[in-house]
Scaffold this motif. Sequence first.
Motif, PDB file in Angstrom:
ATOM      1  N   PHE A 186       9.489  10.283   2.931  1.00 37.61           N
ATOM      2  CA  PHE A 186       8.746   9.029   3.161  1.00 37.61           C
ATOM      3  C   PHE A 186       9.482   7.822   2.893  1.00 37.61           C
ATOM      4  O   PHE A 186       9.385   6.792   3.710  1.00 37.61           O
ATOM      5  N   VAL A 187      10.437   7.613   1.963  1.00 44.63           N
ATOM      6  CA  VAL A 187      11.112   6.650   1.462  1.00 44.63           C
ATOM      7  C   VAL A 187      12.050   6.247   2.542  1.00 44.63           C
ATOM      8  O   VAL A 187      12.268   5.241   2.919  1.00 44.63           O
ATOM      9  N   VAL A 188      12.899   7.208   3.165  1.00 43.77           N
ATOM     10  CA  VAL A 188      13.805   6.987   4.209  1.00 43.77           C
ATOM     11  C   VAL A 188      13.019   6.267   5.291  1.00 43.77           C
ATOM     12  O   VAL A 188      13.635   5.336   6.221  1.00 43.77           O
ATOM     13  N   LEU A 189      11.819   6.795   5.837  1.00 44.33           N
ATOM     14  CA  LEU A 189      11.045   6.150   6.790  1.00 44.33           C
ATOM     15  C   LEU A 189      10.661   4.776   6.576  1.00 44.33           C
ATOM     16  O   LEU A 189      10.552   4.066   7.407  1.00 44.33           O
ATOM     17  N   LEU A 190      10.159   4.863   5.389  1.00 39.86           N
ATOM     18  CA  LEU A 190       9.941   3.378   4.793  1.00 39.86           C
ATOM     19  C   LEU A 190      10.902   2.311   4.889  1.00 39.86           C
ATOM     20  O   LEU A 190      10.908   1.191   5.238  1.00 39.86           O
ATOM     21  N   ILE A 211       0.863  -1.053   0.044  1.00 39.02           N
ATOM     22  CA  ILE A 211       0.141   0.005  -0.184  1.00 39.02           C
ATOM     23  C   ILE A 211       1.088   1.265  -0.188  1.00 39.02           C
ATOM     24  O   ILE A 211       0.640   2.102  -0.693  1.00 39.02           O
ATOM     25  N   GLU A 212       1.999   1.238   0.745  1.00 37.59           N
ATOM     26  CA  GLU A 212       2.934   2.403   0.758  1.00 37.59           C
ATOM     27  C   GLU A 212       3.463   2.712  -0.606  1.00 37.59           C
ATOM     28  O   GLU A 212       3.627   3.633  -1.287  1.00 37.59           O
ATOM     29  N   VAL A 213       3.638   1.579  -1.276  1.00 35.99           N
ATOM     30  CA  VAL A 213       4.368   1.789  -2.827  1.00 35.99           C
ATOM     31  C   VAL A 213       3.139   2.169  -3.580  1.00 35.99           C
ATOM     32  O   VAL A 213       3.544   3.162  -4.597  1.00 35.99           O
ATOM     33  N   ILE A 214       1.781   1.826  -3.470  1.00 31.86           N
ATOM     34  CA  ILE A 214       0.763   2.526  -4.276  1.00 31.86           C
ATOM     35  C   ILE A 214       0.607   4.104  -4.057  1.00 31.86           C
ATOM     36  O   ILE A 214       0.447   4.735  -4.813  1.00 31.86           O
ATOM     37  N   PHE A 215       1.092   4.430  -2.871  1.00 27.80           N
ATOM     38  CA  PHE A 215       1.117   5.898  -2.735  1.00 27.80           C
ATOM     39  C   PHE A 215       2.052   6.679  -3.296  1.00 27.80           C
ATOM     40  O   PHE A 215       2.110   7.621  -3.616  1.00 27.80           O
ATOM     41  N   LEU A 216       3.353   5.921  -3.700  1.00 26.54           N
ATOM     42  CA  LEU A 216       4.389   6.469  -4.216  1.00 26.54           C
ATOM     43  C   LEU A 216       4.052   6.592  -5.959  1.00 26.54           C
ATOM     44  O   LEU A 216       4.799   7.554  -6.645  1.00 26.54           O
ATOM     45  N   TYR A 217       3.308   5.948  -6.510  1.00 22.92           N
ATOM     46  CA  TYR A 217       2.853   5.914  -7.644  1.00 22.92           C
ATOM     47  C   TYR A 217       2.442   7.135  -8.491  1.00 22.92           C
ATOM     48  O   TYR A 217       3.062   7.541  -9.302  1.00 22.92           O
ATOM     49  N   PRO A 218       1.472   7.762  -7.653  1.00 21.76           N
ATOM     50  CA  PRO A 218       0.926   9.179  -8.548  1.00 21.76           C
ATOM     51  C   PRO A 218       2.284  10.245  -8.303  1.00 21.76           C
ATOM     52  O   PRO A 218       2.363  11.087  -9.233  1.00 21.76           O
ATOM     53  N   ILE A 219       2.863  10.412  -7.266  1.00 24.78           N
ATOM     54  CA  ILE A 219       4.005  11.229  -7.340  1.00 24.78           C
ATOM     55  C   ILE A 219       5.049  11.112  -8.374  1.00 24.78           C
ATOM     56  O   ILE A 219       5.726  11.873  -8.968  1.00 24.78           O
TER      57      ILE A 219
END
Length: 94
Positions: free
Chosen positions: A74-78, A48-56
């Motif tokens: 966001f990626v660093v926290l992930l 789900i977190e990767v899905i949030f990155l797609y529009p950006i």
Amino acid sequence: MLNLLAGRRRANRPQEPYECGLPSEVQRGFRFGISFYLVAMLFILFDIEVIFLYPIAIQLRAFGAFALSETIVFVVLLMAAFVYVWRRGALSWK
């Protein structure tokens, strides 16, 4: 009408579950370990977190530098969460 032509032959085990046409080897009392559920939840969470990155990723130029910096945070926290889960041993099968 089909029942009249086919007859009434009963199977030996009519209530037994089937997978892909073959009898299942799993018994009714079988329970999955907690590690199976933990890995499944972590997979869903990271997916789900990767899905949030797609529009950006698609519209990064339109969002500007602010969106890029927020995406990097966001990626660093992930990745920190992934390393934490990995170090805790949640991804290893026991």
